[in-house]
Write a protein that holds these residues in place. Structure first.
Motif, PDB file in Angstrom:
ATOM      1  N   SER A  98       4.925 -26.483  71.872  1.00  0.00           N
ATOM      2  CA  SER A  98       3.724 -25.643  72.153  1.00  0.00           C
ATOM      3  C   SER A  98       2.893 -26.561  71.200  1.00  0.00           C
ATOM      4  O   SER A  98       3.246 -27.539  70.519  1.00  0.00           O
ATOM      5  N   ASP A  99       1.485 -26.243  71.270  1.00  0.00           N
ATOM      6  CA  ASP A  99       0.556 -26.828  70.693  1.00  0.00           C
ATOM      7  C   ASP A  99       0.806 -26.734  69.217  1.00  0.00           C
ATOM      8  O   ASP A  99       1.022 -25.513  68.760  1.00  0.00           O
ATOM      9  N   THR A 102      -0.796 -23.861  66.785  1.00  0.00           N
ATOM     10  CA  THR A 102      -0.250 -22.348  67.117  1.00  0.00           C
ATOM     11  C   THR A 102       0.894 -22.204  66.025  1.00  0.00           C
ATOM     12  O   THR A 102       0.929 -20.881  65.675  1.00  0.00           O
ATOM     13  N   ARG A 104       3.772 -22.653  66.479  1.00  0.00           N
ATOM     14  CA  ARG A 104       5.079 -22.089  67.186  1.00  0.00           C
ATOM     15  C   ARG A 104       5.951 -23.203  67.077  1.00  0.00           C
ATOM     16  O   ARG A 104       5.670 -24.307  67.574  1.00  0.00           O
ATOM     17  N   ARG A 192       5.680 -18.473  74.173  1.00  0.00           N
ATOM     18  CA  ARG A 192       6.708 -19.231  74.944  1.00  0.00           C
ATOM     19  C   ARG A 192       7.690 -18.722  75.886  1.00  0.00           C
ATOM     20  O   ARG A 192       8.016 -19.317  76.910  1.00  0.00           O
ATOM     21  N   GLN A 195       6.006 -18.506  79.141  1.00  0.00           N
ATOM     22  CA  GLN A 195       5.797 -19.683  79.632  1.00  0.00           C
ATOM     23  C   GLN A 195       7.073 -20.149  80.445  1.00  0.00           C
ATOM     24  O   GLN A 195       7.118 -20.833  81.574  1.00  0.00           O
ATOM     25  N   ASP A 350      -1.754 -23.754  75.111  1.00  0.00           N
ATOM     26  CA  ASP A 350      -1.948 -22.433  74.688  1.00  0.00           C
ATOM     27  C   ASP A 350      -2.820 -21.643  75.328  1.00  0.00           C
ATOM     28  O   ASP A 350      -2.323 -20.306  75.699  1.00  0.00           O
ATOM     29  N   TRP A 352      -3.012 -20.591  78.651  1.00  0.00           N
ATOM     30  CA  TRP A 352      -2.213 -20.769  79.758  1.00  0.00           C
ATOM     31  C   TRP A 352      -2.999 -20.708  80.916  1.00  0.00           C
ATOM     32  O   TRP A 352      -3.032 -21.199  82.081  1.00  0.00           O
ATOM     33  N   SER A 371      -0.686 -28.636  80.323  1.00  0.00           N
ATOM     34  CA  SER A 371       0.807 -28.361  80.357  1.00  0.00           C
ATOM     35  C   SER A 371       1.406 -29.633  81.045  1.00  0.00           C
ATOM     36  O   SER A 371       1.115 -29.631  82.277  1.00  0.00           O
TER      37      SER A 371
END
Length: 530
Positions: A98-99, A102, A104, A192, A195, A350, A352, A371
């Motif tokens: 992920s970015d 974030t 994450r 996540r 996605q 992020d 999306w 992405s």
């Protein structure tokens, strides 16, 4: 179009991608005398390859999914995937970033129900049990697709009227009318996890906000079944089918661009249709045949190789359709190792929805940040890069628009394309913790939608074919024979059943089913093993 007495008949197949090679091999197995004409000097089409300074890159497909489809195809020709390919199971199946903004953490997605549910539960309490139910539904939908939908020629609606299907309508209707994103977002909260379950829409040439949720069946493939890799790369799949075609006497001719499908008009006053009698190549040569099968881009076939009055799918039809995204591809040879990347790695933006609106919306642009997908086959295969180096294939879904210009080698592509590639390299560097990535690149090639349009006659420079929206799937997708010209058939990504290497193999089989007059919804029975 049925004709079982084909032993003395001749066929021309246009295009040497996987659909063309597979169709040629199956027709030859049926007793046809087959000539395959490929415009380029190399076979493979979208599933091509490129070599430079000891690096060998696949230039297209890199996920080996639906292994039973490959197995079935090879068994139709008296062999097996195990005999033809050296398949390796990947663990992890893929890694997700992920970015960094974030906060994450990356996730390694490992295959198998227990491992997948364990991962989901560790990220979001209660998600493990919900994933188990989700995968039960995905497996059921996949089994239904293979047994009832993918191998159906849709010459009749008998398969759709089967009582077994009619009983499933209460379950199927919501899956067809609800988007994949809506279906997933109702069940999971962590971005996540959403996605991971929604990104397979890209493999179908679409957006999770646009493809029907029936395609949640894709998650059965990577989370339940697993992800394989043919050692040597996907060029080995092409070589295997080429070997099988050649062994059956198929005459494979490269550097032979077809510029016209030649037809014979019906007799005056007759109710018969025009009939394909062969093709003409760029050098003026006429190749006569009893059957023509085009596996070239369907838009190109219909609008460029046939006159307007014989087009089943004229330009006006295409004007209302949705292409798959275009693709910005980066082929990167990198000095030194890259343990930060798995064999398959996905970077998820992020925002999306905005990412997909940039690709499919009314104001298309190359997403930034994007992405994107990275394949590092050198993680598994020592033969695709020099010792101590890494091979990266990067795919960025972008709008289907050739206007961004062509790619090139060592940064000599059009400025807009190369600038976008530079941004992608910087994104990978930052998100995956590879600060010196740019400085370590020793081989670089970019491929853009303009290259797809020029090299493959791809409609609007799209990378995969017609997107799998509801109105472009199953019985709504272009059929495998022309409605205007007898003895003219189609196979490939925009015809039934759809996008991807396994679908192209099925598409080739559907041509044979049409010739046989086989209207059953399932695969052709395999020959008995001796």
């Amino acid at each position: 179009m049925s004709d079982s007495a084909s032993s003395s008949r001749t066929a021309i197949v246009i295009g040497g991608g996987i659909a063309g090679l597979a169709t040629s091999a199956l027709l030859a197995e049926e007793g046809w005398s087959v000539r395959l004409l490929e415009a380029r000097s190399d076979l493979g089409g979208r599933a091509g390859s490129w070599d430079q300074d000891g690096f060998r890159f696949d230039t297209g497909p890199s996920w080996y999914l639906m292994p039973e489809v490959f197995d079935h195809f090879f068994r139709l020709l008296g062999t097996s995937a195990d005999a033809e390919l050296d398949l390796v199971r990947l663990d992890p199946a893929y890694r997700v970033y992920s970015d960094p903004a974030t906060g994450r953490q990356p996730l390694d997605v490992r295959t198998g129900r227990a491992l997948a549910t364990e991962l989901f539960e560790s990220v979001e309490p209660g998600a493990g049990a919900r994933l188990a139910d989700y995968l039960d539904s995905a497996e059921d939908a996949y089994d239904l697709a293979v047994s009832r939908f993918l191998y159906d020629t849709y010459e009749t609606t008998a398969g759709l009227r089967d009582p077994a299907i009619l009983r499933r309508i209460p379950t199927l209707a919501p899956l067809l009318t609800r988007s994949l994103a809506s279906h997933v977002d109702r069940k999971f909260t962590d971005p996540r996890l959403r996605q991971i379950l929604e990104y397979p829409a890209v493999f179908l040439g679409g957006s999770p906000y646009g493809v029907p949720s029936l395609y949640h069946l894709m998650s059965h493939l990577d989370l339940d079944d697993g992800v394989l890799y043919p050692r040597g790369g996907f060029v080995e799949v092409i070589k295997a089918i080429q070997r099988l075609a050649a062994a059956r006497g198929v005459d494979i001719v490269t550097g032979a661009e077809v510029v016209e499908i030649v037809t014979r008009a019906p007799d005056r006053g007759s109710r018969a249709r025009a009939r394909a009698t062969g093709v003409r190549t760029l050098d003026g040569t006429l190749h006569e045949a009893d059957l023509v099968v085009s596996t070239a881009d369907l838009h190109h076939t219909e609008t460029s190789l046939l006159p307007t009055e014989l087009q089943t799918y004229p330009q006006s039809w295409w004007d209302t359709k949705t292409p798959s995204p275009g693709a910005l591809l980066l082929l990167l040879g990198v000095d030194g190792e890259l343990p930060q990347l798995a064999h398959h790695t996905l970077l998820f933006a992020d925002d999306w929805r905005t990412n997909f609106e940039d690709i499919f919306g009314d104001r298309p642009r190359i997403p930034d940040p994007a992405s994107l997908y990275i394949c590092r086959p050198s993680a598994t295969d020592a033969d695709v890069a020099p010792t101590g180096s890494e091979n990266l294939f990067v795919l960025v879904p972008v709008p289907a628009d050739p206007g961004s210009g062509h790619g090139g080698i060592d940064g000599d592509g059009d400025p807009r394309t190369e600038a976008a590639a530079d941004r992608v390299i910087e994104q990978i560097s930052q998100w995956c913790g590879i600060p010196d990535l740019k400085d370590r690149i020793i081989v670089r090639r970019t491929i853009s939608p303009a290259d797809f349009a020029t090299d493959l006659h791809s409609w609007r420079g799209n990378s995969l074919g017609l997107a799998h929206t509801l109105g472009q799937s199953a019985m709504f997708r272009p059929r495998n024979t022309s409605r205007r010209v007898d003895a003219l058939a189609y196979a490939g990504t925009s015809a039934l059943p759809g996008i991807g290497l396994p679908m192209c193999l099925i598409s080739a089989e559907l041509v044979v089913k049409r010739l046989r007059g086989d209207r059953t919804p399932g695969p052709i029975p395999e020959p008995a093993r001796v």
